[in-house]
Write an enzyme that holds these catalytic residues in place. Structure first.
Site, mmCIF file in Angstrom:
data_model
loop_
_atom_site.group_PDB
_atom_site.id
_atom_site.type_symbol
_atom_site.label_atom_id
_atom_site.label_comp_id
_atom_site.label_asym_id
_atom_site.label_seq_id
_atom_site.Cartn_x
_atom_site.Cartn_y
_atom_site.Cartn_z
ATOM 1 N N CYS A 104 0.837 -1.204 0.000
ATOM 2 C CA CYS A 104 0.000 0.000 0.000
ATOM 3 C C CYS A 104 0.870 1.252 0.000
ATOM 4 O O CYS A 104 0.655 2.181 -0.782
ATOM 5 C CB CYS A 104 -0.935 -0.032 1.199
ATOM 6 N N CYS A 190 -3.633 4.251 9.311
ATOM 7 C CA CYS A 190 -2.395 3.759 9.920
ATOM 8 C C CYS A 190 -1.842 4.717 10.962
ATOM 9 O O CYS A 190 -0.644 4.699 11.271
ATOM 10 C CB CYS A 190 -1.343 3.522 8.841
ATOM 11 N N CYS A 213 7.616 4.458 6.105
ATOM 12 C CA CYS A 213 6.757 4.186 4.946
ATOM 13 C C CYS A 213 7.547 3.773 3.720
ATOM 14 O O CYS A 213 6.962 3.457 2.686
ATOM 15 C CB CYS A 213 5.926 5.416 4.628
#
Ligand code: SF4
Length: 217
Positions: A104, A190, A213
């Site tokens: 993602c 998140c 990330c």
């Protein structure tokens, strides 16, 4: 690129001077300033150092409404030259964050960032050492050997108190979630608030081993 010398004095320079040095060294059109808009400091530093400099926002499709509010507020207040990078057109909001956060983040953050950085010579980020253990040794400026450019973290040495003082001195709005326990603010699926004294990034990908990330590798 290898002929660029990064002066040691940048390590203790004011953040504005760091961005000005980069603009003089590479040209403003060769800098990519990425801002998460979890606060107003980096965009104010960049826009003050180089008026009209492009500010890049990675729109993951999962930004908090409060983040979008701050983006609009600062764009108007500071007359920002904002560039919004989106995922590839075939990427739509889905449930990938529930099953594969790496994938993602890759399609929503890493790939758009790579597109934004392509062909550029320097990248300016809001990374701070106070963000947490994974960033504790972040330099103000260094070669990013992975991406083949100079990466600048003008706020690397800024403490949380420095950030608060900067907002106060320049009469900048705070992120609406900042006083609700959100010490680090990313995508809404998140991000959760943290307890006082917790690692600031403990609320990111909570319950998952992931701590970054993939942008700051
Ligand atoms: S932070 Fe979460 S929602 Fe945002 S791109 Fe990464 S996995 Fe997806």
């Amino acid at each position: 690129m290898s002929s660029i010398t990064i002066p040691p004095s940048l390590e203790t320079a004011h953040p504005t001077e760091v961005v000005q040095w980069a603009a003089e060294q590479f040209g403003a059109d060769q800098l990519v300033v990425t801002a998460s808009f979890e606060d107003a400091v980096l965009v104010h530093v960049a826009a003050t150092a180089v008026p009209g400099i492009e500010i890049t926002l990675l729109d993951t499709q999962y930004l908090f409404a409060e983040t979008r509010w701050l983006v609009d507020e600062l764009t108007t207040k500071l007359d920002l030259n904002l560039r919004v990078m989106h995922p590839e057109p075939h990427i739509r909001p889905d449930n990938l964050w529930q099953t594969d956060v790496e994938a993602c983040c890759h399609v929503r953050k890493v790939e758009p960032l790579n597109r934004a950085l392509a062909g550029k010579q320097a990248w300016v980020t809001g990374v701070r050492r106070a963000d947490g253990p994974t960033r504790a040794n972040a330099p103000v400026a260094a070669y990013d050997l992975v991406r083949g450019l100079v990466k600048l973290n003008p706020l690397a040495a800024f403490s949380d108190d420095d950030m608060a003082l900067y907002l106060q001195l320049h009469e900048l709005p705070a992120h609406p979630l900042a006083d609700k326990g959100y010490a680090s603010i990313g995508c809404w699926p998140c991000t959760r608030p943290v307890a006082p004294g917790d690692d600031k990034r403990a609320g990111r990908w909570s319950g998952n081993a992931k701590t970054e990330c993939g942008l700051h590798v």
